[in-house]
Design a protein around this motif. Sequence first.
Motif, short mmCIF file in Angstrom:
data_model
loop_
_atom_site.label_atom_id
_atom_site.label_comp_id
_atom_site.label_asym_id
_atom_site.label_seq_id
_atom_site.Cartn_x
_atom_site.Cartn_y
_atom_site.Cartn_z
N ALA A 76 4.83 -0.93 5.93
CA ALA A 76 4.52 0.19 5.05
C ALA A 76 5.32 0.10 3.76
N ARG A 77 6.59 -0.26 3.88
CA ARG A 77 7.43 -0.41 2.67
C ARG A 77 6.90 -1.52 1.78
N MET A 78 6.44 -2.62 2.38
CA MET A 78 5.91 -3.74 1.60
C MET A 78 4.60 -3.36 0.90
N ARG A 79 3.80 -2.50 1.54
CA ARG A 79 2.57 -2.02 0.91
C ARG A 79 2.89 -1.10 -0.27
N GLU A 80 3.93 -0.27 -0.10
CA GLU A 80 4.33 0.65 -1.17
C GLU A 80 4.89 -0.10 -2.38
N ASP A 81 5.63 -1.17 -2.11
CA ASP A 81 6.28 -1.93 -3.18
C ASP A 81 6.09 -3.42 -2.91
N GLY A 86 10.07 -8.99 3.40
CA GLY A 86 10.53 -8.59 4.73
C GLY A 86 12.03 -8.78 4.86
N GLU A 87 12.54 -9.89 4.36
CA GLU A 87 13.98 -10.16 4.44
C GLU A 87 14.77 -9.14 3.63
N GLY A 88 14.24 -8.77 2.46
CA GLY A 88 14.92 -7.77 1.64
C GLY A 88 15.01 -6.42 2.35
N ILE A 89 13.94 -6.05 3.01
CA ILE A 89 13.94 -4.78 3.75
C ILE A 89 14.90 -4.85 4.91
N ILE A 90 14.93 -5.96 5.60
CA ILE A 90 15.87 -6.13 6.72
C ILE A 90 17.30 -6.03 6.22
N GLN A 91 17.59 -6.61 5.06
CA GLN A 91 18.94 -6.50 4.49
C GLN A 91 19.28 -5.04 4.17
N GLU A 92 18.30 -4.30 3.64
CA GLU A 92 18.52 -2.87 3.38
C GLU A 92 18.83 -2.13 4.68
N LEU A 93 18.06 -2.42 5.72
CA LEU A 93 18.28 -1.76 7.01
C LEU A 93 19.65 -2.11 7.58
N ARG A 94 20.05 -3.36 7.44
CA ARG A 94 21.39 -3.76 7.91
C ARG A 94 22.48 -2.99 7.17
#
Length: 103
Positions: A76-81, A86-94
């Motif tokens: 969903a985040r990748m669709r929004e932006d 995927g790796e960037g989002i995982i880094q944010e979650l970490r």
Amino acid sequence: MTEASHQSAHVLLDALSAFDDLTNPNPDPAIRLALRRLEDIGAVSLLIDDEAQTTSVDVQPLLHAALELLAATTAARMREDPTLTGEGIIQELRAVIDLAASD
């Protein structure tokens, strides 16, 4: 996705919603109530073998539900932006997890 995983995902979201309830000064009981349902729906099971004197815990449906929620959130985040990876989002979650652990 198994039915136990499907229901587990909803239970995890129920627990998460207790954090978002700003009118509740003590969300812990609501969170515990939601998470207690995990055993009821078969997301977590305990097997005690008295003969072999072993105990095992199966959390596969719960883990599957958590991974499905993370995957759906990432997609969903990748669709929004579309500039996000995927790796960037995982880094944010970490980073969020690390911040929460330091509180």
